[in-house]
Design an enzyme around this catalytic site. Structure first.
Site, PDB file in Angstrom:
ATOM      1  N   HIS A 118     -65.506 -14.031 -81.337  1.00 17.42           N
ATOM      2  CA  HIS A 118     -65.093 -13.864 -79.935  1.00 17.42           C
ATOM      3  C   HIS A 118     -64.969 -12.384 -79.586  1.00 17.42           C
ATOM      4  O   HIS A 118     -64.885 -11.537 -80.471  1.00 17.42           O
ATOM      5  CB  HIS A 118     -63.738 -14.538 -79.687  1.00 17.42           C
ATOM      6  CG  HIS A 118     -63.836 -16.028 -79.508  1.00 17.42           C
ATOM      7  ND1 HIS A 118     -63.866 -16.895 -80.576  1.00 17.42           N
ATOM      8  CD2 HIS A 118     -63.924 -16.804 -78.392  1.00 17.42           C
ATOM      9  CE1 HIS A 118     -63.963 -18.131 -80.126  1.00 17.42           C
ATOM     10  NE2 HIS A 118     -63.996 -18.118 -78.813  1.00 17.42           N
ATOM     11  N   LYS A 143     -59.519 -11.112 -77.467  1.00 17.53           N
ATOM     12  CA  LYS A 143     -58.891 -12.400 -77.819  1.00 17.53           C
ATOM     13  C   LYS A 143     -57.671 -12.172 -78.703  1.00 17.53           C
ATOM     14  O   LYS A 143     -57.730 -11.379 -79.645  1.00 17.53           O
ATOM     15  CB  LYS A 143     -59.910 -13.312 -78.517  1.00 17.53           C
ATOM     16  CG  LYS A 143     -59.359 -14.708 -78.792  1.00 17.53           C
ATOM     17  CD  LYS A 143     -60.447 -15.719 -79.052  1.00 17.53           C
ATOM     18  CE  LYS A 143     -59.877 -17.094 -79.362  1.00 17.53           C
ATOM     19  NZ  LYS A 143     -59.120 -17.664 -78.223  1.00 17.53           N
TER      20      LYS A 143
HETATM   21  P1  NAD Z   1     -56.703 -13.371 -69.933  1.00 21.53           P
HETATM   22  O1  NAD Z   1     -55.708 -12.557 -70.675  1.00 21.53           O
HETATM   23  O2  NAD Z   1     -57.876 -12.675 -69.293  1.00 21.53           O
HETATM   24  O3  NAD Z   1     -55.979 -14.220 -68.769  1.00 21.53           O
HETATM   25  C1  NAD Z   1     -54.721 -14.839 -68.891  1.00 21.53           C
HETATM   26  C2  NAD Z   1     -54.015 -14.655 -67.554  1.00 21.53           C
HETATM   27  O4  NAD Z   1     -52.810 -15.443 -67.569  1.00 21.53           O
HETATM   28  C3  NAD Z   1     -53.604 -13.195 -67.295  1.00 21.53           C
HETATM   29  O5  NAD Z   1     -54.069 -12.797 -66.022  1.00 21.53           O
HETATM   30  C4  NAD Z   1     -52.081 -13.253 -67.365  1.00 21.53           C
HETATM   31  O6  NAD Z   1     -51.436 -12.306 -66.526  1.00 21.53           O
HETATM   32  C5  NAD Z   1     -51.838 -14.687 -66.900  1.00 21.53           C
HETATM   33  N1  NAD Z   1     -50.483 -15.163 -67.225  1.00 21.53           N
HETATM   34  C6  NAD Z   1     -49.747 -14.919 -68.332  1.00 21.53           C
HETATM   35  N2  NAD Z   1     -48.524 -15.488 -68.216  1.00 21.53           N
HETATM   36  C7  NAD Z   1     -48.504 -16.110 -67.006  1.00 21.53           C
HETATM   37  C8  NAD Z   1     -47.514 -16.866 -66.306  1.00 21.53           C
HETATM   38  N3  NAD Z   1     -46.280 -17.052 -66.807  1.00 21.53           N
HETATM   39  N4  NAD Z   1     -47.840 -17.364 -65.075  1.00 21.53           N
HETATM   40  C9  NAD Z   1     -49.064 -17.161 -64.543  1.00 21.53           C
HETATM   41  N5  NAD Z   1     -50.027 -16.416 -65.154  1.00 21.53           N
HETATM   42  C10 NAD Z   1     -49.746 -15.919 -66.377  1.00 21.53           C
HETATM   43  O7  NAD Z   1     -57.210 -14.488 -70.952  1.00 21.53           O
HETATM   44  P2  NAD Z   1     -58.468 -15.462 -70.824  1.00 21.53           P
HETATM   45  O8  NAD Z   1     -59.622 -14.894 -71.583  1.00 21.53           O
HETATM   46  O9  NAD Z   1     -58.654 -15.863 -69.399  1.00 21.53           O
HETATM   47  O10 NAD Z   1     -57.930 -16.700 -71.687  1.00 21.53           O
HETATM   48  C11 NAD Z   1     -56.736 -17.387 -71.340  1.00 21.53           C
HETATM   49  C12 NAD Z   1     -56.486 -18.500 -72.347  1.00 21.53           C
HETATM   50  O11 NAD Z   1     -57.528 -19.471 -72.238  1.00 21.53           O
HETATM   51  C13 NAD Z   1     -56.496 -18.047 -73.811  1.00 21.53           C
HETATM   52  O12 NAD Z   1     -55.537 -18.801 -74.520  1.00 21.53           O
HETATM   53  C14 NAD Z   1     -57.902 -18.400 -74.271  1.00 21.53           C
HETATM   54  O13 NAD Z   1     -58.005 -18.601 -75.668  1.00 21.53           O
HETATM   55  C15 NAD Z   1     -58.119 -19.687 -73.520  1.00 21.53           C
HETATM   56  N6  NAD Z   1     -59.519 -20.082 -73.310  1.00 21.53           N
HETATM   57  C16 NAD Z   1     -59.776 -21.417 -73.394  1.00 21.53           C
HETATM   58  C17 NAD Z   1     -61.034 -21.902 -73.125  1.00 21.53           C
HETATM   59  C18 NAD Z   1     -61.255 -23.393 -73.114  1.00 21.53           C
HETATM   60  O14 NAD Z   1     -62.378 -23.858 -72.820  1.00 21.53           O
HETATM   61  N7  NAD Z   1     -60.214 -24.185 -73.372  1.00 21.53           N
HETATM   62  C19 NAD Z   1     -62.074 -21.015 -72.787  1.00 21.53           C
HETATM   63  C20 NAD Z   1     -61.780 -19.643 -72.700  1.00 21.53           C
HETATM   64  C21 NAD Z   1     -60.487 -19.193 -72.955  1.00 21.53           C
END
Ligand code: NAD
Length: 267
Positions: free
Chosen positions: A155, A159
């Site tokens: 990744h 991450k």
């Molecule tokens: P990122 O850090 O770019 O985004 C996360 C966002 O959540 C940030 O903008 C952060 O400020 C916000 N956040 C944190 N706490 C919060 C709260 N209390 N209320 C509202 N917003 C809040 O990360 P990302 O790359 O977008 O990934 C996010 C999550 O999704 C990770 O855990 C990642 O592993 C997961 N993910 C899952 C899949 C899937 O298909 N299930 C795919 C990609 C990423």
């Protein structure tokens, strides 16, 4: 029309989700929320993704967002997701969870909330990985422990959890095929004088770098032959489309903890 709210709307996945909801027939963007103090708060959701202003402002109160939507999609962080699940249950709002790296107490909070509302949770919302999970279980069941199972993932450099939620889900699928518990056979990393590989172990290798959206490979290594099953994500749009599809599926559904197997009817 299904009104959908985005938790973590300023993040990498949050932004992809805004664009996908706007482009999906039958879906309406109800609003978005970020963590208190985040720089995007007060901004317009359309401007956040380079589109025209929508008149929807990024908030920081999940309860206010739940009041505006039928389903919320959460790709944030483990502790936030556990709080969101409890709040969604209180406001009767279905929830789609993509956050990975959850611990046992956070997972327990989600299970409790699923007693009140529909929750779809998946470590990976792509169609390809949903099929890869099913294939991994099947192959692990057929090959047996004469084949060593190793799971490799790579990744992007931002991450924060390892191994990836998808790699762990693939490990659970392989363990299910062998009718064992992953916790008892997982080797999540190796370093130093590890000794020979124990029979039945399911190993993980984690690579991080660049802007890789998500690569996964499951290797079945036997004497004289090796079988590999793999998936490469080229674009976050595949996760966003799967999550929005799951949100439309969850709207109006009864309480329960569902996965992509249910949404895609993969049996
Ligand atoms: P990122 O850090 O770019 O985004 C996360 C966002 O959540 C940030 O903008 C952060 O400020 C916000 N956040 C944190 N706490 C919060 C709260 N209390 N209320 C509202 N917003 C809040 O990360 P990302 O790359 O977008 O990934 C996010 C999550 O999704 C990770 O855990 C990642 O592993 C997961 N993910 C899952 C899949 C899937 O298909 N299930 C795919 C990609 C990423």
């Amino acid at each position: 029309m299904t009104r959908i709210g985005i938790l973590g709307c300023g993040g990498r996945m949050g932004r992809a989700l805004i664009g996908t909801v706007l482009a999906t027939p039958g879906a309406v963007l109800a609003g978005g929320a970020e963590r208190p103090g985040a720089p995007d708060i007060g901004g317009d959701l359309g401007l956040l993704v380079g589109q025209d202003a929508l008149g929807l402002v990024v908030g920081d109160d999940p309860a206010a967002l739940f009041a505006q939507c039928q389903v919320a999609i959460d790709f944030t962080a483990p502790a936030a997701t556990a709080r969101h699940a409890a709040a969604a249950a209180l406001s009767d709002t279905a929830l789609v969870i993509g956050t990975t790296g959850l611990g046992p107490s956070e997972q327990a909070a989600i299970a409790a909330a699923a007693g009140r509302v529909a929750i779809v949770q998946a470590a990976n919302f792509s169609l390809g990985v949903s099929l890869l999970l099913a294939l991994t279980e099947l192959v692990a069941a057929r090959l047996g422990s004469a084949f060593d199972i190793e799971i490799l993932e790579m990744h992007h450099r931002h991450k924060v959890d390892a191994p990836s939620g998808t790699a762990l889900a693939l490990g659970r699928a392989a363990a299910a095929g062998r009718r064992v518990s992953l916790a008892q056979v997982a080797r999540r990393s190796r370093d130093g004088l590890t000794g020979p590989r124990p029979t039945g172990e399911i190993g993980f290798a984690t690579l991080r770098g660049g802007d890789v959206v998500g690569d996964h490979q499951v290797i079945f290594a036997g004497d004289g032959e090796r079988l590999s099953l793999g998936h490469q994500a080229g674009d976050r749009g595949i996760f966003a489309r799967g999550a929005v599809h799951a949100a439309l599926w969850a709207a109006g559904r009864g309480p329960g903890l569902y996965g992509m197997t249910d949404v895609l009817d993969l049996g």
